[in-house]
Motif scaffolding. Sequence first.
Motif, PDB file in Angstrom:
ATOM      1  N   ASP A 104       0.825  -1.209   0.000  1.00 33.48           N
ATOM      2  CA  ASP A 104       0.000   0.000   0.000  1.00 33.48           C
ATOM      3  C   ASP A 104       0.861   1.261   0.000  1.00 33.48           C
ATOM      4  OD1 ASP A 104      -2.499  -1.070  -0.244  1.00 33.48           O
ATOM      5  OD2 ASP A 104      -2.962  -1.034   1.909  1.00 33.48           O
ATOM      6  N   HIS A 105       2.074   1.181   0.528  1.00 30.39           N
ATOM      7  CA  HIS A 105       3.004   2.309   0.418  1.00 30.39           C
ATOM      8  C   HIS A 105       3.318   2.576  -1.053  1.00 30.39           C
ATOM      9  CE1 HIS A 105       6.636   4.709   0.484  1.00 30.39           C
ATOM     10  NE2 HIS A 105       7.321   3.713  -0.032  1.00 30.39           N
ATOM     11  N   LEU A 106       3.585   1.533  -1.803  1.00 26.14           N
ATOM     12  CA  LEU A 106       3.881   1.703  -3.230  1.00 26.14           C
ATOM     13  C   LEU A 106       2.673   2.275  -3.964  1.00 26.14           C
ATOM     14  CD1 LEU A 106       6.008   1.241  -5.442  1.00 26.14           C
ATOM     15  CD2 LEU A 106       5.030  -1.038  -5.765  1.00 26.14           C
ATOM     16  N   ARG A 107       1.499   1.783  -3.646  1.00 30.10           N
ATOM     17  CA  ARG A 107       0.290   2.317  -4.295  1.00 30.10           C
ATOM     18  C   ARG A 107       0.120   3.802  -3.977  1.00 30.10           C
ATOM     19  NH1 ARG A 107      -1.602  -2.788  -2.180  1.00 30.10           N
ATOM     20  NH2 ARG A 107      -1.869  -4.296  -3.892  1.00 30.10           N
ATOM     21  N   GLY A 108       0.403   4.175  -2.723  1.00 31.04           N
ATOM     22  CA  GLY A 108       0.298   5.582  -2.349  1.00 31.04           C
ATOM     23  C   GLY A 108       1.283   6.452  -3.097  1.00 31.04           C
ATOM     24  N   CYS A 109       2.493   5.952  -3.317  1.00 27.17           N
ATOM     25  CA  CYS A 109       3.489   6.707  -4.086  1.00 27.17           C
ATOM     26  C   CYS A 109       3.063   6.827  -5.543  1.00 27.17           C
ATOM     27  CB  CYS A 109       4.850   6.032  -3.981  1.00 27.17           C
ATOM     28  SG  CYS A 109       5.585   6.097  -2.329  1.00 27.17           S
ATOM     29  N   TYR A 110       2.567   5.733  -6.101  1.00 26.14           N
ATOM     30  CA  TYR A 110       2.095   5.781  -7.487  1.00 26.14           C
ATOM     31  C   TYR A 110       0.965   6.803  -7.645  1.00 26.14           C
ATOM     32  CZ  TYR A 110       4.631   1.570  -9.054  1.00 26.14           C
ATOM     33  OH  TYR A 110       5.589   0.672  -9.419  1.00 26.14           O
ATOM     34  N   ALA A 133       0.458   9.495  -5.881  1.00 23.73           N
ATOM     35  CA  ALA A 133       1.010  10.846  -5.816  1.00 23.73           C
ATOM     36  C   ALA A 133       1.700  11.238  -7.114  1.00 23.73           C
ATOM     37  CB  ALA A 133       2.002  10.940  -4.656  1.00 23.73           C
ATOM     38  N   LEU A 134       2.260  10.252  -7.802  1.00 25.08           N
ATOM     39  CA  LEU A 134       2.967  10.510  -9.056  1.00 25.08           C
ATOM     40  C   LEU A 134       2.045  10.464 -10.267  1.00 25.08           C
ATOM     41  CD1 LEU A 134       6.148   8.366  -8.302  1.00 25.08           C
ATOM     42  CD2 LEU A 134       6.033  10.866  -8.399  1.00 25.08           C
ATOM     43  N   GLY A 135       0.757  10.248 -10.031  1.00 30.22           N
ATOM     44  CA  GLY A 135      -0.205  10.202 -11.130  1.00 30.22           C
ATOM     45  C   GLY A 135      -0.142   8.926 -11.935  1.00 30.22           C
ATOM     46  N   ARG A 136       0.370   7.847 -11.320  1.00 31.74           N
ATOM     47  CA  ARG A 136       0.499   6.578 -12.025  1.00 31.74           C
ATOM     48  C   ARG A 136      -0.645   5.650 -11.661  1.00 31.74           C
ATOM     49  NH1 ARG A 136       6.565   4.291 -11.396  1.00 31.74           N
ATOM     50  NH2 ARG A 136       5.485   2.571 -12.456  1.00 31.74           N
ATOM     51  N   GLU A 137      -0.836   4.639 -12.495  1.00 35.62           N
ATOM     52  CA  GLU A 137      -1.831   3.612 -12.234  1.00 35.62           C
ATOM     53  C   GLU A 137      -1.487   2.875 -10.939  1.00 35.62           C
ATOM     54  OE1 GLU A 137      -4.728   1.217 -11.962  1.00 35.62           O
ATOM     55  OE2 GLU A 137      -4.743   2.484 -13.751  1.00 35.62           O
ATOM     56  N   GLU A 138      -2.466   2.748 -10.035  1.00 35.84           N
ATOM     57  CA  GLU A 138      -2.209   2.131  -8.740  1.00 35.84           C
ATOM     58  C   GLU A 138      -2.253   0.609  -8.771  1.00 35.84           C
ATOM     59  OE1 GLU A 138      -4.300   3.839  -5.372  1.00 35.84           O
ATOM     60  OE2 GLU A 138      -4.637   5.677  -6.554  1.00 35.84           O
ATOM     61  N   THR A 139      -2.758   0.027  -9.855  1.00 34.07           N
ATOM     62  CA  THR A 139      -2.763  -1.427  -9.974  1.00 34.07           C
ATOM     63  C   THR A 139      -1.332  -1.907 -10.178  1.00 34.07           C
ATOM     64  OG1 THR A 139      -4.967  -1.400 -10.954  1.00 34.07           O
ATOM     65  CG2 THR A 139      -3.642  -3.395 -11.264  1.00 34.07           C
ATOM     66  N   LEU A 140      -0.880  -2.806  -9.314  1.00 36.99           N
ATOM     67  CA  LEU A 140       0.511  -3.239  -9.356  1.00 36.99           C
ATOM     68  C   LEU A 140       0.699  -4.408 -10.301  1.00 36.99           C
ATOM     69  CD1 LEU A 140       1.448  -3.097  -5.556  1.00 36.99           C
ATOM     70  CD2 LEU A 140       1.577  -1.288  -7.281  1.00 36.99           C
ATOM     71  N   ASP A 141       1.842  -4.439 -10.937  1.00 39.33           N
ATOM     72  CA  ASP A 141       2.231  -5.573 -11.763  1.00 39.33           C
ATOM     73  C   ASP A 141       2.272  -6.829 -10.902  1.00 39.33           C
ATOM     74  OD1 ASP A 141       4.324  -7.473 -13.033  1.00 39.33           O
ATOM     75  OD2 ASP A 141       4.011  -5.979 -14.613  1.00 39.33           O
ATOM     76  N   PRO A 142       1.863  -7.980 -11.442  1.00 40.05           N
ATOM     77  CA  PRO A 142       1.864  -9.217 -10.647  1.00 40.05           C
ATOM     78  C   PRO A 142       3.223  -9.583 -10.062  1.00 40.05           C
ATOM     79  CG  PRO A 142       0.579  -9.522 -12.649  1.00 40.05           C
ATOM     80  CD  PRO A 142       1.240  -8.179 -12.764  1.00 40.05           C
ATOM     81  N   VAL A 143       4.306  -9.024 -10.592  1.00 40.55           N
ATOM     82  CA  VAL A 143       5.631  -9.355 -10.075  1.00 40.55           C
ATOM     83  C   VAL A 143       5.763  -9.004  -8.596  1.00 40.55           C
ATOM     84  CG1 VAL A 143       6.703  -7.140 -10.681  1.00 40.55           C
ATOM     85  CG2 VAL A 143       8.110  -9.206 -10.590  1.00 40.55           C
ATOM     86  N   GLY A 152       3.692   6.598   5.703  1.00 42.11           N
ATOM     87  CA  GLY A 152       4.832   7.008   6.502  1.00 42.11           C
ATOM     88  C   GLY A 152       5.889   7.801   5.785  1.00 42.11           C
ATOM     89  N   CYS A 153       5.539   8.421   4.673  1.00 39.44           N
ATOM     90  CA  CYS A 153       6.437   9.351   3.989  1.00 39.44           C
ATOM     91  C   CYS A 153       5.604  10.503   3.438  1.00 39.44           C
ATOM     92  CB  CYS A 153       7.219   8.654   2.874  1.00 39.44           C
ATOM     93  SG  CYS A 153       6.217   8.143   1.471  1.00 39.44           S
ATOM     94  N   LEU A 154       6.249  11.618   3.210  1.00 42.15           N
ATOM     95  CA  LEU A 154       5.527  12.799   2.724  1.00 42.15           C
ATOM     96  C   LEU A 154       5.022  12.623   1.303  1.00 42.15           C
ATOM     97  CD1 LEU A 154       7.927  15.466   4.242  1.00 42.15           C
ATOM     98  CD2 LEU A 154       5.610  14.920   5.031  1.00 42.15           C
ATOM     99  N   LEU A 155       5.746  11.846   0.502  1.00 42.18           N
ATOM    100  CA  LEU A 155       5.321  11.642  -0.885  1.00 42.18           C
ATOM    101  C   LEU A 155       3.889  11.134  -0.955  1.00 42.18           C
ATOM    102  CD1 LEU A 155       5.866  11.539  -3.920  1.00 42.18           C
ATOM    103  CD2 LEU A 155       6.903   9.278  -3.578  1.00 42.18           C
ATOM    104  N   GLU A 156       3.518  10.252  -0.044  1.00 40.21           N
ATOM    105  CA  GLU A 156       2.162   9.703  -0.068  1.00 40.21           C
ATOM    106  C   GLU A 156       1.098  10.741   0.285  1.00 40.21           C
ATOM    107  OE1 GLU A 156       1.517   5.618   1.451  1.00 40.21           O
ATOM    108  OE2 GLU A 156       3.615   5.772   2.099  1.00 40.21           O
ATOM    109  N   HIS A 157       1.517  11.896   0.795  1.00 41.44           N
ATOM    110  CA  HIS A 157       0.590  12.942   1.204  1.00 41.44           C
ATOM    111  C   HIS A 157       0.582  14.131   0.240  1.00 41.44           C
ATOM    112  CE1 HIS A 157      -0.170  11.062   5.181  1.00 41.44           C
ATOM    113  NE2 HIS A 157       1.057  10.606   5.000  1.00 41.44           N
ATOM    114  N   VAL A 158       1.264  13.996  -0.885  1.00 40.63           N
ATOM    115  CA  VAL A 158       1.287  15.071  -1.877  1.00 40.63           C
ATOM    116  C   VAL A 158      -0.133  15.345  -2.362  1.00 40.63           C
ATOM    117  CG1 VAL A 158       1.992  15.633  -4.241  1.00 40.63           C
ATOM    118  CG2 VAL A 158       3.668  14.739  -2.606  1.00 40.63           C
TER     119      VAL A 158
END
Length: 312
Positions: free
Chosen positions: A80-86, A88-98, A261-267
């Motif tokens: 969920d941290h990765l999804r939050g960063c995505y 904030a960056l305007g990226r698709e939140e669906t994660l690659d199966p990898v 737990g990082c500011l990026l997720e709160h952009v």
Amino acid sequence: MRWVTYDAGEGVRTGILDGECVRGLAAGTSLAGLLRSGSLDEAGADAVRAPTEVRPRSEVRLLAPLPRPPSVRDGLCFLDHLRGCYRALGREETLDPVWDRTPAFYFANADGIVGPYDDVPVSPGSTMFDLELEVAAVVGRGGRDLHPERAEAHIAGYTFYNDWTARDHQLRDMAQGIGMGKSKDSAITLGPALVTADELESRRRDGRLDVEVTATVNGTELTRGSLAAMDWSFGELLAFVSRGTDLTPGAVIGSGTVPGGCLLEHVDTADIAAFAGWLQPGDVVELGAEALGGTRQTVRPAPAMLPLRTGF
């Protein structure tokens, strides 16, 4: 036990926290050395029974428990941290199966370790400086090709891990595509203590540690979460990290950032460079947990950046 590395004005020592005092071992003893020799339990008993010195905690400066670990790796075990960063960056939140097949990690800078109350300067040239709330496992018993169901038996204990990050530098690192570089290079906080694994065993829930952790900036809570929410357990992370290679005593392995737990997720702006919340000199960052203690650090101005070439 809660192992600490400290300085009371007479050189760096190792000991255990016992309430509001530190029970120190003989000069020349180090936590890294105790881990390498496999004598942590015996030394802990000595510190309780017959310490070389006993000092009030208020009279010592706590350093990183392992000021220079043999290696540092940082995982990404909270998806969920990765999804939050995505997001904030305007990226698709669906994660690659990898991301569901193996945990991810990168090698971090073992020379960048700082203590739990040390000031932290902004990375040179950065205007998007960030914190990351993490917990690290410290390897006690070495091993190779560890089994995921038994790997946690190789963990000596846990400590806070603040993965200070220059987000603007990270965008360049990502564009270059060979991994984390100067974005993660300036500082990693460890501390205040290495809390031995047995101290946290009662908090185990379904293969995870139910340890609640928080991060605050200038007294305002940024996030609150639990290690119980890890998508990849520490056992799975250590098993993956040890595939085909040796994990040595004292190696530090971060959990990855607790969601939020990082500011990026709160952009809250499409232009992340314009976000008003990036850390500034004078800001005070604290990580806390009943089970692990707390860190408190002040952000300081960046040192001057020497250009490599004109304009760079």
